[in-house]
Design a protein around this motif. Sequence first.
Motif, PDB file in Angstrom:
ATOM      1  N   SER A 244       0.851  -1.211   0.000  1.00  0.00           N
ATOM      2  CA  SER A 244       0.000   0.000   0.000  1.00  0.00           C
ATOM      3  C   SER A 244       0.877   1.247   0.000  1.00  0.00           C
ATOM      4  N   ALA A 245       0.241   2.359  -0.345  1.00  0.00           N
ATOM      5  CA  ALA A 245       0.983   3.628  -0.330  1.00  0.00           C
ATOM      6  C   ALA A 245       1.294   4.006   1.107  1.00  0.00           C
ATOM      7  N   PRO A 246       2.370   4.801   1.305  1.00  0.00           N
ATOM      8  CA  PRO A 246       2.711   5.186   2.692  1.00  0.00           C
ATOM      9  C   PRO A 246       1.511   5.786   3.408  1.00  0.00           C
ATOM     10  N   ASN A 247       1.277   5.318   4.621  1.00  0.00           N
ATOM     11  CA  ASN A 247       0.107   5.698   5.396  1.00  0.00           C
ATOM     12  C   ASN A 247       0.523   6.741   6.433  1.00  0.00           C
ATOM     13  N   LYS A 248       0.495   7.955   5.982  1.00  0.00           N
ATOM     14  CA  LYS A 248       1.069   9.009   6.823  1.00  0.00           C
ATOM     15  C   LYS A 248       0.249   9.231   8.091  1.00  0.00           C
ATOM     16  N   SER A 249      -1.095   9.448   7.909  1.00  0.00           N
ATOM     17  CA  SER A 249      -1.919   9.664   9.098  1.00  0.00           C
ATOM     18  C   SER A 249      -2.479   8.320   9.536  1.00  0.00           C
ATOM     19  N   TYR A 250      -1.882   7.768  10.555  1.00  0.00           N
ATOM     20  CA  TYR A 250      -2.126   6.386  10.966  1.00  0.00           C
ATOM     21  C   TYR A 250      -3.550   6.136  11.401  1.00  0.00           C
TER      22      TYR A 250
ATOM     23  N   PRO B  47       2.802   4.006   9.599  1.00  0.00           N
ATOM     24  CA  PRO B  47       3.524   5.126  10.209  1.00  0.00           C
ATOM     25  C   PRO B  47       4.449   4.601  11.290  1.00  0.00           C
ATOM     26  N   PRO B  48       5.549   5.260  11.530  1.00  0.00           N
ATOM     27  CA  PRO B  48       6.577   4.745  12.455  1.00  0.00           C
ATOM     28  C   PRO B  48       6.034   4.329  13.797  1.00  0.00           C
ATOM     29  N   GLN B  49       5.084   5.086  14.340  1.00  0.00           N
ATOM     30  CA  GLN B  49       4.614   4.773  15.697  1.00  0.00           C
ATOM     31  C   GLN B  49       3.816   3.480  15.748  1.00  0.00           C
ATOM     32  N   ALA B  50       3.340   2.983  14.576  1.00  0.00           N
ATOM     33  CA  ALA B  50       2.543   1.742  14.558  1.00  0.00           C
ATOM     34  C   ALA B  50       3.398   0.520  14.223  1.00  0.00           C
ATOM     35  N   LYS B  51       4.631   0.770  13.753  1.00  0.00           N
ATOM     36  CA  LYS B  51       5.437  -0.336  13.225  1.00  0.00           C
ATOM     37  C   LYS B  51       5.782  -1.377  14.287  1.00  0.00           C
ATOM     38  N   ALA B  52       6.158  -0.911  15.484  1.00  0.00           N
ATOM     39  CA  ALA B  52       6.628  -1.842  16.513  1.00  0.00           C
ATOM     40  C   ALA B  52       5.553  -2.842  16.894  1.00  0.00           C
ATOM     41  N   ALA B  53       4.338  -2.332  17.143  1.00  0.00           N
ATOM     42  CA  ALA B  53       3.250  -3.219  17.559  1.00  0.00           C
ATOM     43  C   ALA B  53       2.894  -4.193  16.467  1.00  0.00           C
ATOM     44  N   ALA B  54       2.844  -3.662  15.209  1.00  0.00           N
ATOM     45  CA  ALA B  54       2.479  -4.530  14.092  1.00  0.00           C
ATOM     46  C   ALA B  54       3.567  -5.563  13.865  1.00  0.00           C
ATOM     47  N   GLY B  55       4.832  -5.105  13.982  1.00  0.00           N
ATOM     48  CA  GLY B  55       5.962  -6.028  13.783  1.00  0.00           C
ATOM     49  C   GLY B  55       5.912  -7.161  14.785  1.00  0.00           C
ATOM     50  N   LYS B  56       5.599  -6.843  16.026  1.00  0.00           N
ATOM     51  CA  LYS B  56       5.535  -7.863  17.069  1.00  0.00           C
ATOM     52  C   LYS B  56       4.421  -8.868  16.770  1.00  0.00           C
ATOM     53  N   LEU B  57       3.266  -8.304  16.361  1.00  0.00           N
ATOM     54  CA  LEU B  57       2.099  -9.131  16.060  1.00  0.00           C
ATOM     55  C   LEU B  57       2.405 -10.136  14.943  1.00  0.00           C
ATOM     56  N   VAL B  58       2.931  -9.604  13.842  1.00  0.00           N
ATOM     57  CA  VAL B  58       3.220 -10.474  12.688  1.00  0.00           C
ATOM     58  C   VAL B  58       4.385 -11.418  13.020  1.00  0.00           C
ATOM     59  N   GLY B  59       5.399 -10.848  13.692  1.00  0.00           N
ATOM     60  CA  GLY B  59       6.573 -11.672  14.040  1.00  0.00           C
ATOM     61  C   GLY B  59       6.177 -12.852  14.902  1.00  0.00           C
TER      62      GLY B  59
ATOM     63  N   VAL C  28      -7.564   1.070  11.634  1.00  0.00           N
ATOM     64  CA  VAL C  28      -8.772   0.441  11.092  1.00  0.00           C
ATOM     65  C   VAL C  28      -8.658   0.265   9.583  1.00  0.00           C
ATOM     66  N   GLU C  29      -7.929   1.223   8.959  1.00  0.00           N
ATOM     67  CA  GLU C  29      -7.789   1.128   7.505  1.00  0.00           C
ATOM     68  C   GLU C  29      -6.852   0.009   7.092  1.00  0.00           C
ATOM     69  N   VAL C  30      -5.942  -0.383   7.978  1.00  0.00           N
ATOM     70  CA  VAL C  30      -4.960  -1.394   7.588  1.00  0.00           C
ATOM     71  C   VAL C  30      -5.515  -2.772   7.952  1.00  0.00           C
TER      72      VAL C  30
ATOM     73  N   ALA D  48       1.436  -9.572   4.808  1.00  0.00           N
ATOM     74  CA  ALA D  48       1.155  -8.732   5.967  1.00  0.00           C
ATOM     75  C   ALA D  48       2.444  -8.119   6.488  1.00  0.00           C
ATOM     76  N   ASN D  49       3.522  -8.904   6.462  1.00  0.00           N
ATOM     77  CA  ASN D  49       4.810  -8.422   6.932  1.00  0.00           C
ATOM     78  C   ASN D  49       5.270  -7.236   6.096  1.00  0.00           C
ATOM     79  N   ARG D  50       4.979  -7.353   4.795  1.00  0.00           N
ATOM     80  CA  ARG D  50       5.400  -6.264   3.920  1.00  0.00           C
ATOM     81  C   ARG D  50       4.602  -4.974   4.210  1.00  0.00           C
ATOM     82  N   GLU D  51       3.380  -5.194   4.617  1.00  0.00           N
ATOM     83  CA  GLU D  51       2.534  -4.020   4.920  1.00  0.00           C
ATOM     84  C   GLU D  51       3.122  -3.176   6.051  1.00  0.00           C
ATOM     85  N   ILE D  52       3.890  -3.819   6.916  1.00  0.00           N
ATOM     86  CA  ILE D  52       4.454  -3.083   8.067  1.00  0.00           C
ATOM     87  C   ILE D  52       5.254  -1.882   7.591  1.00  0.00           C
ATOM     88  N   GLY D  53       5.939  -2.080   6.481  1.00  0.00           N
ATOM     89  CA  GLY D  53       6.778  -1.014   5.943  1.00  0.00           C
ATOM     90  C   GLY D  53       5.979   0.242   5.617  1.00  0.00           C
ATOM     91  N   ALA D  54       4.679   0.010   5.297  1.00  0.00           N
ATOM     92  CA  ALA D  54       3.843   1.142   4.897  1.00  0.00           C
ATOM     93  C   ALA D  54       3.193   1.839   6.082  1.00  0.00           C
TER      94      ALA D  54
END
Length: 381
Positions: free
Chosen positions: A2-8, A66-78, A11-13, A58-64
């Motif tokens: 997906s395109a970079p999700n600036k305003s986190y 916003p920085p503040q959401a990456k850690a939680a999502a990374g942990k979830l997918v990891g 629910v959209e992800v 889903a892992n690839r989506e993490i890259g898209a």
Amino acid sequence: MSAPNKSYDPVEVEALKPEEIERMRDEALAAFAAADSLDALQEAKVAHTGGTSPLALANREIGALPPQAKAAAGKLVGQARGAVNKGLAARQVELEAERDARVLVEEAVDVTLPYDRVPAGARHPLTTLSERIEDIFVAMGYEVAEGPQVESEWFNFDALNIGPDHPARGEADTFFVQTAPNSGSAAGSGTTESGVVLRTHTSPVQIRSLLDRELPVYVICPGRVYRTDELDATHTPVFNQVELLAVDEGLTMADLKGTLDHMVQSLFGEGMKTRLRPNFFPFTEPSAEMDMLCYVCKGESVGNPDRPCRTCSSEGWIELGGCGMVNPRVLTACGVDPQKYSGFAFGFGIERMLMFRHNVEDMRDMVEGDIRFTRPFGMEI
Ligand code: PHE
């Protein structure tokens, strides 16, 4: 991606919703559990851990994110991917163990099954006996000499002092070989145009040995010979002979007798001996017929009707073959000086010896190639 999700906005992800990730994980684990073979597991592995699997996407989506959401999502997918890999590895171990157990059963060898439905071959007793006789003489320093079975008349007859008029040369005994079409044989003269015969004895090998070797010569010549006999219980047109030749300075008939006695003792045991009866051969002078003591009754059946001997017909002796001192004319034909050298020779048939040594009653058994005949002899006789 997906395109970079600036305003986190989580629910959209959709792909990164915890319940979605859990569903992906559970589907993967269910697929592994359902895989009933290593091949099926390999398919499930590609589908659920490969580059296009839902969790990889889903892992690839993490890259898209916003920085503040990456850690939680990374942990979830990891965590989900970790659980999937663990489940995969566990199922892999299970299925491998199942396969190994199955292979052990399927490939088990029943050591109680009969192993000899196709009987192994056996060496022919004629070969074994011939080699046994050769060994006796090799141990005494003799060499084994061989020669061609298709032989020139000169080697087979002339050099052995068997003149053109000798009966053995006639067509009654000898196979003549035609070397060219229509060459025909000169019947009656005892020779052929081709001058080639199937050797009637192994004596031509003695001539070849004398011509080839330095003196003194001590050779033993085993081999196949041919005579125009019909195949029956006691004759065969192809048979095997062993002949011996010793040429040295000072050899006498006593050396011949001692050599013969040693041979029969080696073959038939202690106390065996030979006797010589005068005879005639063109290639030896004097010549003798050699007999050996009957190895069964040791002569005790003679004049003893209570103890008849079938092996020697109560004669006490068994006829073995011919022998004598090499005729000086043979030595001369081979370029050996009979004033300086003398020699002795003997020859006998292996088939006959096999017959009386092993109670073989019919020579045809020896040539028919039936393994039931050869097997009982084993590898050693
Ligand atoms: N060559 C003779 C034969 O075939 C056997 C023999 C060999 C006799 C050597 C005497 C000496 O009958």
